[in-house]
Motif scaffolding. Structure first.
Motif, PDB file in Angstrom:
ATOM      1  N   ILE A   1       3.773  11.143 -14.053  1.00 16.31           N
ATOM      2  CA  ILE A   1       2.927  10.636 -13.044  1.00 16.31           C
ATOM      3  C   ILE A   1       1.802  10.187 -13.511  1.00 16.31           C
ATOM      4  O   ILE A   1       1.221   9.374 -12.892  1.00 16.31           O
ATOM      5  CB  ILE A   1       2.684  11.901 -12.002  1.00 16.31           C
ATOM      6  N   TRP A   2       1.126  11.172 -14.522  1.00 19.55           N
ATOM      7  CA  TRP A   2      -0.248  10.576 -15.093  1.00 19.55           C
ATOM      8  C   TRP A   2      -0.022   9.124 -16.038  1.00 19.55           C
ATOM      9  O   TRP A   2      -1.041   8.345 -15.661  1.00 19.55           O
ATOM     10  CB  TRP A   2      -0.718  11.377 -16.022  1.00 19.55           C
ATOM     11  N   SER A   3       1.216   9.101 -16.461  1.00 21.34           N
ATOM     12  CA  SER A   3       1.620   7.843 -16.886  1.00 21.34           C
ATOM     13  C   SER A   3       1.489   6.458 -16.328  1.00 21.34           C
ATOM     14  O   SER A   3       0.851   5.594 -16.345  1.00 21.34           O
ATOM     15  CB  SER A   3       2.793   7.825 -17.846  1.00 21.34           C
TER      16      SER A   3
ATOM     17  N   LEU B 160      11.082   4.695  -0.638  1.00 22.69           N
ATOM     18  CA  LEU B 160      11.218   4.563  -2.038  1.00 22.69           C
ATOM     19  C   LEU B 160      11.077   5.648  -2.771  1.00 22.69           C
ATOM     20  O   LEU B 160      10.186   6.315  -2.571  1.00 22.69           O
ATOM     21  CB  LEU B 160      10.698   3.160  -2.486  1.00 22.69           C
ATOM     22  N   SER B 161      11.967   5.726  -4.119  1.00 24.48           N
ATOM     23  CA  SER B 161      11.365   6.833  -5.024  1.00 24.48           C
ATOM     24  C   SER B 161      10.475   5.942  -6.093  1.00 24.48           C
ATOM     25  O   SER B 161      10.351   4.884  -5.880  1.00 24.48           O
ATOM     26  CB  SER B 161      12.677   7.050  -6.056  1.00 24.48           C
ATOM     27  N   LEU B 162       9.635   6.751  -6.817  1.00 23.48           N
ATOM     28  CA  LEU B 162       8.786   6.265  -7.635  1.00 23.48           C
ATOM     29  C   LEU B 162       9.265   5.153  -8.533  1.00 23.48           C
ATOM     30  O   LEU B 162       8.684   3.952  -8.914  1.00 23.48           O
ATOM     31  CB  LEU B 162       7.844   7.521  -8.408  1.00 23.48           C
TER      32      LEU B 162
ATOM     33  N   ASP C 159       0.712  -1.102   0.113  1.00 18.75           N
ATOM     34  CA  ASP C 159      -0.177  -0.100  -0.073  1.00 18.75           C
ATOM     35  C   ASP C 159       1.151   1.344  -0.028  1.00 18.75           C
ATOM     36  O   ASP C 159       1.818   1.471   0.988  1.00 18.75           O
ATOM     37  CB  ASP C 159      -1.037   0.034   0.950  1.00 18.75           C
ATOM     38  N   VAL C 160       0.822   2.009  -1.108  1.00 15.04           N
ATOM     39  CA  VAL C 160       1.811   2.968  -1.195  1.00 15.04           C
ATOM     40  C   VAL C 160       1.313   4.452  -0.901  1.00 15.04           C
ATOM     41  O   VAL C 160       0.104   4.881  -1.601  1.00 15.04           O
ATOM     42  CB  VAL C 160       2.196   2.893  -2.853  1.00 15.04           C
ATOM     43  N   PHE C 161       1.916   5.235  -0.040  1.00 12.69           N
ATOM     44  CA  PHE C 161       1.337   6.635  -0.250  1.00 12.69           C
ATOM     45  C   PHE C 161       2.542   7.534  -0.884  1.00 12.69           C
ATOM     46  O   PHE C 161       3.698   7.416  -0.724  1.00 12.69           O
ATOM     47  CB  PHE C 161       1.563   6.942   1.509  1.00 12.69           C
ATOM     48  N   PHE C 162       1.898   8.095  -1.645  1.00  8.05           N
ATOM     49  CA  PHE C 162       2.745   8.931  -2.596  1.00  8.05           C
ATOM     50  C   PHE C 162       2.924  10.413  -2.019  1.00  8.05           C
ATOM     51  O   PHE C 162       1.900  11.110  -2.067  1.00  8.05           O
ATOM     52  CB  PHE C 162       2.304   9.132  -4.259  1.00  8.05           C
TER      53      PHE C 162
ATOM     54  N   ILE D  95       4.072  17.560  -9.026  1.00  3.92           N
ATOM     55  CA  ILE D  95       3.838  16.160  -9.399  1.00  3.92           C
ATOM     56  C   ILE D  95       2.801  15.913 -10.497  1.00  3.92           C
ATOM     57  O   ILE D  95       2.412  15.015 -10.980  1.00  3.92           O
ATOM     58  CB  ILE D  95       3.171  15.189  -8.246  1.00  3.92           C
ATOM     59  N   ASN D  96       1.900  17.219 -10.942  1.00 10.19           N
ATOM     60  CA  ASN D  96       0.844  16.939 -12.025  1.00 10.19           C
ATOM     61  C   ASN D  96       1.405  17.270 -13.091  1.00 10.19           C
ATOM     62  O   ASN D  96       1.293  18.168 -13.789  1.00 10.19           O
ATOM     63  CB  ASN D  96      -0.057  18.453 -11.376  1.00 10.19           C
ATOM     64  N   LYS D  97       2.257  16.047 -13.657  1.00  4.37           N
ATOM     65  CA  LYS D  97       3.096  15.973 -14.639  1.00  4.37           C
ATOM     66  C   LYS D  97       2.784  14.683 -15.404  1.00  4.37           C
ATOM     67  O   LYS D  97       2.322  13.714 -15.002  1.00  4.37           O
ATOM     68  CB  LYS D  97       4.814  15.849 -14.279  1.00  4.37           C
TER      69      LYS D  97
END
Length: 171
Positions: free
Chosen positions: A80-82, A52-54, A3-6, A75-77
């Motif tokens: 990130i969308w991909s 971790l990094s993305l 479960d990942v929190f960005f 982050i609205n890039k």
């Protein structure tokens, strides 16, 4: 499954604290992830060290991806969308709150999905997508935990709502 929190600079950490507590308490494999390596200074002013990094995430091991609101410009890039699009295709639970919902919308995640952008509600769950307005952070935590199956019973869910939302003491 993870479960990942960005998290990102100037994200609103308070919007995800209760959910992260529920997940830790339930024994989830919780990961705090950022776009890049290095510390993140959240909106509340403290510094968080992501796990971790993305790019380091194993995308096959993600069960849920949680996106808080805040100053989302960084982050609205498209990258990130991909990433979010890949998660949607894999039917990962994607949950966004506040301005995090804007990122989901820009990524196309909300196309043909009921959300707080399409209806006048504080919290909306549609398929594998949960969206919430900032004021609904407790409802967001409870609904996301419920969808992930973190409550042991209906009684456990009711007790959680009574305690966290209505501030009723538990015996």
């Amino acid at each position: 499954m993870k479960d990942v929190f960005f998290i990102y600079d100037s994200c609103c950490f308070y919007e995800i604290v209760t959910l992260s507590y529920f997940m830790r308490y339930s024994g989830c494999d919780l990961v705090f992830c950022a776009r890049n390596s290095g510390t993140v200074r959240v909106m509340e002013g403290f510094t968080v060290q992501p796990d971790l990094s993305l790019g380091e995430l194993d995308r096959e091991q993600i069960r849920s991806f949680i996106l808080p609101g805040g100053a989302v410009d960084g982050i609205n890039k498209p990258e990130i969308w991909s990433f979010l699009g890949e998660l949607k295709e894999k039917q990962v639970l994607i949950a966004g709150i506040c301005a995090g919902v804007d990122v989901l919308d820009n990524a196309g995640i909300l196309k043909n999905v009921r959300s707080t952008h399409s209806v006048d509600e504080d919290l909306v769950w549609d398929g594998n997508v949960i969206t919430a307005r900032a004021n609904a952070y407790l409802d967001f935590a409870i609904k996301t935990a419920e969808v992930l199956g973190l409550f042991s019973s209906e009684e456990d869910l009711k007790e959680t709502i009574a305690f966290w939302k209505y501030h009723q003491r538990m015996q």
